[in-house]
Design a protein around this motif. Structure first.
Motif, short mmCIF file in Angstrom:
data_model
loop_
_atom_site.label_atom_id
_atom_site.label_comp_id
_atom_site.label_asym_id
_atom_site.label_seq_id
_atom_site.Cartn_x
_atom_site.Cartn_y
_atom_site.Cartn_z
N ARG A 58 47.28 35.23 45.83
CA ARG A 58 48.21 35.40 46.94
C ARG A 58 49.50 36.04 46.44
O ARG A 58 50.12 35.55 45.49
N PRO A 59 49.95 37.12 47.07
CA PRO A 59 51.22 37.74 46.68
C PRO A 59 52.38 36.76 46.82
O PRO A 59 52.35 35.87 47.68
N GLU A 60 53.38 36.90 45.99
CA GLU A 60 54.55 36.00 45.97
C GLU A 60 55.15 35.81 47.35
O GLU A 60 55.53 34.71 47.71
N ARG A 61 55.26 36.90 48.11
CA ARG A 61 55.92 36.81 49.42
C ARG A 61 55.20 35.89 50.39
O ARG A 61 55.76 35.50 51.40
N TYR A 62 53.93 35.55 50.12
CA TYR A 62 53.17 34.66 51.00
C TYR A 62 53.03 33.25 50.43
O TYR A 62 52.30 32.44 50.96
N ASP A 74 49.96 26.16 50.81
CA ASP A 74 49.97 25.70 49.41
C ASP A 74 49.14 24.44 49.25
O ASP A 74 48.36 24.30 48.31
N LYS A 75 49.33 23.50 50.15
CA LYS A 75 48.59 22.23 50.06
C LYS A 75 47.09 22.47 50.21
O LYS A 75 46.29 21.93 49.46
N ALA A 76 46.71 23.31 51.18
CA ALA A 76 45.29 23.62 51.38
C ALA A 76 44.74 24.35 50.17
O ALA A 76 43.63 24.05 49.71
N ALA A 77 45.51 25.29 49.63
CA ALA A 77 45.04 26.04 48.45
C ALA A 77 44.91 25.12 47.24
O ALA A 77 43.98 25.26 46.45
N ASP A 78 45.84 24.17 47.09
CA ASP A 78 45.75 23.21 45.98
C ASP A 78 44.50 22.35 46.11
O ASP A 78 43.81 22.10 45.12
N ASN A 79 44.22 21.89 47.32
CA ASN A 79 43.00 21.10 47.54
C ASN A 79 41.75 21.93 47.27
O ASN A 79 40.78 21.45 46.69
#
Length: 170
Positions: free
Chosen positions: A83-87, A94-99
């Motif tokens: 994911r690009p920094e701006r997103y 972030d929480k969904a991606a961490d899970n």
């Protein structure tokens, strides 16, 4: 939406028809944990847009399919890395991606080539839905049953007719 916005004018311009395949998720069809609210909402929107486009494009001989995959052997669990920094500013994403990153690809997951075969079949047979896994059949059925139970059983045909554009008179 961006892909359709870019490619649809090209499909329409040559007048030969074609087929659009959008990727959603089983998360767009079944209730998901709160951690996935952003993901599931976006995927539900992709399903709904695909259904609408299918109706609207049929007269132009353009089919539309929506892929709703479950667990596929892919690198989706590494999505946060790409994911690009701006997103990277959304706490929900972030929480969904961490899970998602905690998941390990399993031998039980479907091969990407099998999904490809399903998509090809959908294009060749103009199928709207490509759903890869039956394991979510029960919660999806329960959701649709609850929707149908909540829906009034009476219909006003005049109300429906009032939503249609006026017919051109020659």
């Amino acid at each position: 939406a961006y892909g359709v916005q870019i490619f649809l004018p090209r499909l329409l311009s040559h007048g030969e028809g074609g087929h659009i395949v959008n990727t959603a998720s089983l998360a767009g069809l079944t209730p998901m944990p709160a951690d996935f609210v952003m993901y599931a909402g976006i995927k539900a929107a992709v399903v709904s847009m695909s259904e609408a486009w299918r109706m609207g494009l049929a007269e132009d001989n353009i089919g539309v399919s929506v892929l709703c995959p479950g667990p596929i052997k892919s690198n989706i669990h590494q999505s946060k890395l790409n994911r690009p920094e701006r997103y990277k500013t959304s706490e929900s994403f972030d929480k969904a991606a961490d899970n998602l990153a905690k998941r390990q690809v399993s031998d039980l997951w479907m091969e990407a080539t099998e999904v490809g075969d399903m998509i090809l079949d959908a294009i060749e047979n103009n199928k709207l839905y490509v759903i890869t896994h039956g394991e979510w059949r029960t919660p999806i059925q329960m959701r649709f049953d609850a929707i149908m139970e909540a829906m009034p059983k009476t219909m006003n045909m005049e109300l429906l007719a009032s939503l249609m554009p006026p017919k051109d008179e020659d």
